[in-house]
Design a protein around this motif. Sequence first.
Motif, PDB file in Angstrom:
ATOM      1  N   ASN A  63       0.813  -1.219   0.000  1.00  0.00           N
ATOM      2  CA  ASN A  63       0.000   0.000   0.000  1.00  0.00           C
ATOM      3  C   ASN A  63       0.846   1.269   0.000  1.00  0.00           C
ATOM      4  O   ASN A  63       0.331   2.363   0.193  1.00  0.00           O
ATOM      5  CB  ASN A  63      -0.957  -0.004   1.191  1.00  0.00           C
ATOM      6  N   PHE A  64       2.155   1.111  -0.195  1.00  0.00           N
ATOM      7  CA  PHE A  64       3.029   2.263  -0.350  1.00  0.00           C
ATOM      8  C   PHE A  64       3.593   2.240  -1.763  1.00  0.00           C
ATOM      9  O   PHE A  64       4.072   1.223  -2.238  1.00  0.00           O
ATOM     10  CB  PHE A  64       4.191   2.259   0.647  1.00  0.00           C
ATOM     11  N   HIS A  65       3.530   3.376  -2.427  1.00  0.00           N
ATOM     12  CA  HIS A  65       4.043   3.491  -3.789  1.00  0.00           C
ATOM     13  C   HIS A  65       4.966   4.702  -3.874  1.00  0.00           C
ATOM     14  O   HIS A  65       4.810   5.665  -3.137  1.00  0.00           O
ATOM     15  CB  HIS A  65       2.894   3.638  -4.784  1.00  0.00           C
ATOM     16  N   HIS A  66       5.895   4.629  -4.792  1.00  0.00           N
ATOM     17  CA  HIS A  66       6.862   5.712  -4.930  1.00  0.00           C
ATOM     18  C   HIS A  66       6.285   6.920  -5.665  1.00  0.00           C
ATOM     19  O   HIS A  66       6.725   8.036  -5.445  1.00  0.00           O
ATOM     20  CB  HIS A  66       8.121   5.215  -5.646  1.00  0.00           C
ATOM     21  N   GLU A  67       5.290   6.703  -6.503  1.00  0.00           N
ATOM     22  CA  GLU A  67       4.718   7.801  -7.282  1.00  0.00           C
ATOM     23  C   GLU A  67       3.194   7.849  -7.146  1.00  0.00           C
ATOM     24  O   GLU A  67       2.536   6.812  -7.068  1.00  0.00           O
ATOM     25  CB  GLU A  67       5.077   7.628  -8.759  1.00  0.00           C
ATOM     26  N   PHE A  68       2.671   9.064  -7.167  1.00  0.00           N
ATOM     27  CA  PHE A  68       1.226   9.254  -7.065  1.00  0.00           C
ATOM     28  C   PHE A  68       0.492   8.564  -8.205  1.00  0.00           C
ATOM     29  O   PHE A  68      -0.586   8.012  -8.018  1.00  0.00           O
ATOM     30  CB  PHE A  68       0.879  10.751  -7.049  1.00  0.00           C
TER      31      PHE A  68
END
Length: 67
Positions: free
Chosen positions: A47-52
């Motif tokens: 649920n964590f991503h580097h980009e929006f």
Amino acid sequence: MTGLQTLEEVIVKLRKRGVRCLLCEANERVRAKMWKAGILELLGEQNFHHEFSQVLARAVAELEANA
């Protein structure tokens, strides 16, 4: 550290209401602090991503799958 505690509380409250939390764009320093504080484990690394744009694409895909 207060900000991380608040973030944890918000994630827990939202999950209790059935809301999925997705986070993005934290730099390495912030991400390391979130990991150390247990936020990323609570959130789930998926649920964590580097980009929006990644978060937005995932949210749209899930909405379409549930429609």
